[in-house]
Design an enzyme around this catalytic site. Sequence first.
Site, mmCIF file in Angstrom:
data_model
loop_
_atom_site.group_PDB
_atom_site.id
_atom_site.type_symbol
_atom_site.label_atom_id
_atom_site.label_comp_id
_atom_site.label_asym_id
_atom_site.label_seq_id
_atom_site.Cartn_x
_atom_site.Cartn_y
_atom_site.Cartn_z
ATOM 1 N N GLY A 2 -4.371 -12.480 -5.104
ATOM 2 C CA GLY A 2 -3.389 -11.485 -4.683
ATOM 3 C C GLY A 2 -2.012 -11.717 -5.265
ATOM 4 N N LEU A 3 -1.905 -12.532 -6.322
ATOM 5 C CA LEU A 3 -0.600 -12.737 -6.974
ATOM 6 C C LEU A 3 -0.586 -12.083 -8.356
ATOM 7 C CD1 LEU A 3 0.131 -16.435 -5.895
ATOM 8 C CD2 LEU A 3 0.924 -14.320 -4.823
ATOM 9 N N ASP A 39 2.204 -3.955 -9.676
ATOM 10 C CA ASP A 39 2.029 -5.301 -10.228
ATOM 11 C C ASP A 39 2.452 -5.356 -11.698
ATOM 12 O OD1 ASP A 39 0.878 -5.502 -7.757
ATOM 13 O OD2 ASP A 39 -1.188 -5.609 -8.503
ATOM 14 N N HIS A 89 0.837 -1.213 0.000
ATOM 15 C CA HIS A 89 0.000 0.000 0.000
ATOM 16 C C HIS A 89 0.866 1.255 0.000
ATOM 17 C CE1 HIS A 89 -3.911 -1.985 0.240
ATOM 18 N NE2 HIS A 89 -3.298 -2.875 0.993
ATOM 19 N N THR A 90 2.042 1.153 -0.550
ATOM 20 C CA THR A 90 2.916 2.317 -0.702
ATOM 21 C C THR A 90 2.931 2.816 -2.144
ATOM 22 O OG1 THR A 90 4.690 0.703 -0.907
ATOM 23 C CG2 THR A 90 4.503 1.847 1.201
HETATM 24 C C1 GLA Z 1 -2.763 -4.442 -5.174
HETATM 25 C C2 GLA Z 1 -2.568 -3.317 -6.188
HETATM 26 C C3 GLA Z 1 -1.139 -2.767 -6.104
HETATM 27 C C4 GLA Z 1 -0.778 -2.393 -4.670
HETATM 28 C C5 GLA Z 1 -1.110 -3.529 -3.711
HETATM 29 C C6 GLA Z 1 -0.912 -3.150 -2.260
HETATM 30 O O1 GLA Z 1 -1.952 -5.520 -5.513
HETATM 31 O O2 GLA Z 1 -2.815 -3.794 -7.487
HETATM 32 O O3 GLA Z 1 -1.013 -1.661 -6.959
HETATM 33 O O4 GLA Z 1 -1.417 -1.201 -4.292
HETATM 34 O O5 GLA Z 1 -2.445 -3.981 -3.859
HETATM 35 O O6 GLA Z 1 0.432 -2.932 -1.993
#
Ligand code: GLA
Length: 372
Positions: free
Chosen positions: A108-109, A158, A19-20
Amino acid sequence: MEPTHVASGPGRVNLIGEHTDYNDGFVLPVALKRDIRFVFRPRTDRHVRLFSGDYNESLEFDLDAPAYIPERLWGNYIQGTAWSLEQTGLRLVGIDAVLGGNVPRGSGLSSSAAVEVGAAHAFLAASGLLDALPGPQIAKAAQRAENEFVGVNCGIMDQFISVLGKENHALLIDCRSLTYELVPMPEEAALVIGNTRASRSLASSAYNQRRAECERGVEILQATIPGIKALRDVSSAQLEAARAMMPDNIYRRCRHVVSENERVLHTVAAFSSGDLKTVGELMDASHESLRDDYEVSSPALDAMVAAMRSVPGVYGARLTGAGFGGCAVAMVAPGAEQTVADAIFDQYPKATSIWPEVYITRASDGAQVVRI
Ligand code: GLA
């Protein structure tokens, strides 16, 4: 007609820096040895024909008229990517493509980024334009597809790591300047990913809410720290000095982001001096901060992290990605991977009544295009 090329985009796991990215900060992800592949041939016209092996569905569209289709969610990432690449001024040709992959979906991948980045490389290669955009610009185009065509307000991490990942390296990305630095993964560091397989239904609404809370924090802080544009510009000392002006939840969201940025840079320093004990402690601290200050963990993620940490040889473990479910990542001594997996399969179902998945992985290269 036979296919002529294979383009691939990998998923990712983030070691630290959560979340940065949308706060103009730092992240340290690695690309996975799991990807989405497009087996394709270029066309001479502007038509696109797709078949998804994973969904057993097909989709056709014209590059002159991409249109969001609610019942083909996977296809929207591809249409959006083509649209977004053309927004940069490029003109693409159509493709005939079959796609499929082994990045777990909705976990979440970053399976979405893998689709976008794989698609971007397929379209660029088909159009003879692979060298037309530098990697960070391909990542930005893929992010724009997700933000503006699909309608998901993600940051840049990502897509960036999916394009620019490097075997046996993590990538320190400055999400403001889009500059990056390769960080070698030491031989003594192996990665184990635990998929909670828990529902992430809260993830997108809470993600947008956290983004808004960070923006609110910046607005409040701008009154006392002139010139700041994002939480990236704020130090822990400045935040503490302004604490009394902030609602407690906004203060804690900011404290997570500010401290997480510091942890990322500290992690890179610890990696370069081979101090994996410190890296592990920073990963643990990141999880605690995400759980207590940012409030994006969940009982399932906490149970996964606890199971990972229960094994000797684990340096540290934390949730990875947006949170609310999805995956946790542990950095472990090579040789300890199976013991960690055993502990997860033993302890996690008892705590959650959910059967998890475990992936043992190494840092891999980013997107590829291979001629058949
Ligand atoms: C998701 C979002 C990224 C990032 C993360 C948290 O994966 O797609 O851009 O914000 O959450 O770090």
